[in-house]
Scaffold this motif. Structure first.
Motif, mmCIF file in Angstrom:
data_model
loop_
_atom_site.group_PDB
_atom_site.id
_atom_site.type_symbol
_atom_site.label_atom_id
_atom_site.label_comp_id
_atom_site.label_asym_id
_atom_site.label_seq_id
_atom_site.Cartn_x
_atom_site.Cartn_y
_atom_site.Cartn_z
ATOM 1 N N PRO A 161 -2.421 1.103 4.153
ATOM 2 C CA PRO A 161 -1.617 -0.139 4.459
ATOM 3 C C PRO A 161 -2.001 -0.672 5.749
ATOM 4 O O PRO A 161 -2.753 -0.389 5.869
ATOM 5 N N GLU A 169 0.066 -11.235 2.622
ATOM 6 C CA GLU A 169 0.496 -10.113 1.879
ATOM 7 C C GLU A 169 1.881 -9.668 1.220
ATOM 8 O O GLU A 169 1.828 -9.255 0.778
ATOM 9 N N ARG A 222 11.692 2.587 6.540
ATOM 10 C CA ARG A 222 10.194 2.302 6.342
ATOM 11 C C ARG A 222 8.926 4.150 7.008
ATOM 12 O O ARG A 222 9.756 3.738 8.772
ATOM 13 N N THR A 238 2.729 3.645 -0.348
ATOM 14 C CA THR A 238 1.822 2.498 -0.343
ATOM 15 C C THR A 238 0.469 2.639 -0.110
ATOM 16 O O THR A 238 0.529 3.191 1.148
ATOM 17 N N ARG A 239 -1.007 3.059 -0.465
ATOM 18 C CA ARG A 239 -2.261 3.332 0.202
ATOM 19 C C ARG A 239 -2.115 2.085 0.821
ATOM 20 O O ARG A 239 -2.409 1.039 0.706
ATOM 21 N N ILE A 253 3.774 -8.613 2.194
ATOM 22 C CA ILE A 253 4.526 -7.071 2.634
ATOM 23 C C ILE A 253 5.304 -7.799 4.396
ATOM 24 O O ILE A 253 5.395 -8.530 5.527
ATOM 25 N N GLN A 283 11.685 -4.701 -6.456
ATOM 26 C CA GLN A 283 9.980 -5.008 -7.800
ATOM 27 C C GLN A 283 10.486 -6.401 -7.761
ATOM 28 O O GLN A 283 9.877 -6.474 -7.499
ATOM 29 N N SER A 294 8.323 2.956 1.467
ATOM 30 C CA SER A 294 9.277 2.507 2.225
ATOM 31 C C SER A 294 10.558 2.895 1.302
ATOM 32 O O SER A 294 10.385 3.559 0.252
ATOM 33 N N GLY A 348 -0.714 5.762 4.606
ATOM 34 C CA GLY A 348 -0.088 5.213 3.633
ATOM 35 C C GLY A 348 1.230 4.770 4.755
ATOM 36 O O GLY A 348 1.278 4.999 5.951
ATOM 37 N N ASP A 353 10.049 2.349 -2.022
ATOM 38 C CA ASP A 353 9.193 2.877 -3.333
ATOM 39 C C ASP A 353 10.361 3.635 -3.210
ATOM 40 O O ASP A 353 9.936 4.460 -4.606
#
Length: 133
Positions: free
Chosen positions: A5, A24, A93, A2-3, A26, A128, A108, A105, A111
Motif C-alpha cells: 500500500p 494512482e 478499509r 492490496t499489497r 486510490i 471494479q 478494502s 497491505g 477487495d
C-alpha cells in the motif's frame, strides 16, 4: 488484499497524499511513524478535515488530519476475520500489519466484493469499474 500500500510519514504534507491518490487512482494512504502504522488518511479526510477547514495543504501534516484509531489485521488472518471486523467496526478499509505494526497491505470493501464466492455481484462490478475522474 492490496499489497504494498502507499505509505507516507506522519509529518508529510497533506498535498502529497492528495497527489498520490490522484495519480494512482486510490482513496487512502497509510500513515507511519518510524515505519510503524499510526494512521490512515482518506480522500474524505482531506476534504472534511483539510479543505472544509480551510487548511493549507502545503503546511498541514498528515498527522493533523489522519484517523489514528485504527482496526487492523495481520497477514495470516483470514478473509472472514477481515469481513467481520469491517462490518462490526463499520470501516471500509482495513490495514494489514506485521507483528511490529509495519504495513504490508490493506483490505478494502472492494477487495471483499471481488472475492464473493457466488460470483461477481453488483458491488463487485462497481468496485471494479475505473474511476470517473
Amino acid at each position: 488484499m492490496t499489497r504494498r500500500p502507499r505509505v507516507l510519514p506522519l509529518e508529510a504534507p497533506l498535498h502529497e497524499a492528495a497527489r498520490i491518490m490522484r495519480d494512482e487512482g486510490i482513496g487512502d494512504v497509510l500513515v507511519t511513524l518510524g515505519g510503524r502504522l499510526c494512521g490512515l488518511v482518506t480522500d474524505r479526510d482531506i476534504v472534511i478535515r483539510g479543505v472544509a477547514e480551510r487548511r493549507d495543504a502545503a503546511h498541514t501534516t498528515l498527522g493533523e488530519v489522519c484517523s489514528a484509531a485504527l482496526v487492523t489485521v495481520g497477514p495470516d488472518d483470514d478473509l472472514g476475520t477481515a469481513a467481520r471486523l469491517m462490518r462490526d467496526q463499520a470501516v471500509r478499509r482495513l490495514p494489514v500489519v506485521d507483528a511490529e505494526r509495519r504495513p504490508v497491505g490493506i483490505v478494502s470493501i472492494g477487495d471483499l466484493a471481488r472475492v464473493d464466492g457466488l460470483g461477481p455481484g453488483v458491488l463487485a462490478g462497481i468496485c471494479q469499474a475505473p474511476p470517473n475522474v
